[in-house]
Design an enzyme around this catalytic site. Structure first.
Site: not given
Ligand SMILES: NC(=O)c1ccc[n+]([C@@H]2O[C@H](COP(=O)([O-])OP(=O)(O)OC[C@H]3O[C@@H](n4cnc5c(N)ncnc54)[C@H](OP(=O)(O)O)[C@@H]3O)[C@@H](O)[C@H]2O)c1
Length: 345
Positions: A157, A154, A211, A229, A130
């Site tokens: 949000v 997309e 979790g 959002k 976001k």
């Molecule tokens: N999970 C959901 O259901 C969901 C839904 C909608 C939107 N989102 C959004 O999608 C994004 C990802 O979510 P996620 O659940 O996949 O998060 P996550 O599992 O915590 O993964 C984040 C990834 O980003 C990497 N990272 C963090 N800072 C970085 C940087 N400065 N440079 C390069 N890589 C970096 C992390 O590296 P490491 O592996 O080394 O820690 C990890 O691989 C977030 O912005 C979240 O708000 C998530």
């Protein structure tokens, strides 16, 4: 057409996205004319893999520990430099940067810089984060237009529910006047537990153990995720030119479980409501717990279900509901962004 993907962030969302590209490869090729090749993966603590000839997705998904061993070439220390280097490679003519790093609620960084580096060097950029739209939508949108590339977000949000595409593609010439929704799953879960009499702290601890809530749940319970959002929706749908710190914000941490339970007893429900409207040419965004009448459509949502009520000047009030979201919806939102890139070519 082959799209070359540079994944910045390789956590839950990006992994599900890569798996989904494999599961849907035949349909994406037959129906949308897309094949994909992963040329780089960048993480914060798990290394970087770069190979302009392509990295095997199943090797990537099963790699234990650091990704550095999968690299065919040395990667620059800075992610922006890595993006520029890939974009300058004449073999990678259709580069798409897929940004899925974590949300930063102070300035949307470094995600804004990642998207800026992509667009300014002529690559398309898609993101589930976001931050870029909540903090810098106007600048990034103009940059994309001026470079003739696409910037899409997309799943930032309501996961895969096409809220931005709904307005962009299917509501031409319509003005969004206001919106109101329930857009954060963790607080929704906690409020449901509090209705059953569980105190806030205990409900939160259980969500963390299961979790559902993050290890650091403050983004959710203090309303930051919802505020980001609101800023994203306002910026994209209403030209709000706002940022998350400018959204009036109250989370659910101070809420008394007995109050939530009493409301339930009277057929009413407490929800963390996110809203935005234009007043006198100025955008007003708000996130706060509200006690809703039982017949309010937002009162019926539980768990990971989200809903957004759009108030518009022509088709009136539209309610968009996402029931029981999971990672697949989020990953699908990124796939739909990829299809948008393909259509643009
Ligand atoms: N999970 C959901 O259901 C969901 C839904 C909608 C939107 N989102 C959004 O999608 C994004 C990802 O979510 P996620 O659940 O996949 O998060 P996550 O599992 O915590 O993964 C984040 C990834 O980003 C990497 N990272 C963090 N800072 C970085 C940087 N400065 N440079 C390069 N890589 C970096 C992390 O590296 P490491 O592996 O080394 O820690 C990890 O691989 C977030 O912005 C979240 O708000 C998530």
């Amino acid at each position: 057409v082959r799209l070359d993907l540079a994944l910045v962030g390789f956590g839950n969302v990006a992994r599900r996205f890569v798996a989904l590209l494999g599961e849907r490869a035949a349909r994406l090729e037959a129906e949308c004319g897309i094949t994909t090749r992963i040329v780089a993966v960048r993480t914060r603590r798990h290394g970087t893999a770069v190979d302009p000839d392509g990295i095997d997705p199943s090797t990537l998904l099963t790699a234990p520990g650091s990704l550095d061993g999968l690299s065919a070439v040395r990667a620059p220390a800075s992610t922006a430099d890595l993006i520029r280097q890939l974009a300058a490679d004449s073999e990678l003519r259709r580069l798409v940067v897929v940004e899925t790093t974590v949300l930063d609620v102070r300035a949307g960084q470094p995600a804004v810089d990642h998207i800026r580096a992509a667009l300014s060097s002529g690559a398309h950029a898609i993101t589930a984060n976001k931050g870029p739209v909540a903090f810098a939508y106007r600048e990034l949108d103009q940059l994309a237009r001026s470079r003739g590339v696409l910037f899409r977000f997309e799943s930032a949000v309501m996961d895969g529910i096409p809220i931005f595409n709904l307005v962009r593609e299917t509501l031409p010439a319509v003005r969004v006047i206001a919106f109101r929704g329930v857009v954060n799953a963790t607080t929704n879960h906690i409020l449901s537990a509090m209705e059953a009499g569980e105190p806030f702290e205990r409900a939160l601890a259980r969500m963390q153990a299961e979790g559902i809530a993050e290890a650091d749940p403050s983004l959710d319970v203090d309303g930051w995720d919802a505020a980001a959002k609101v800023a994203a929706l306002g910026n994209v749908l209403m030209d709000a030119r706002t940022t998350p710190p400018r959204i009036a914000r109250r989370g659910i941490a101070g809420l008394d479980a007995s109050m939530v339970q009493r409301a339930r007893g009277r057929g009413r429900r407490v929800k963390l409501v996110a809203s935005g409207s234009m007043a006198g040419g100025r955008f007003e965004g708000r996130v706060e717990p509200e006690e809703l009448a039982g017949e309010d459509p937002l009162a019926r949502l539980d768990g990971t279900s989200n809903a957004l009520l759009l108030e518009t000047d022509l088709p009136g009030r539209l309610l968009v509901t996402e029931l029981d979201a999971d990672l697949t919806q989020t990953a699908y939102g990124l796939v739909s962004d990829l299809v948008a890139v393909r259509r643009r070519l």
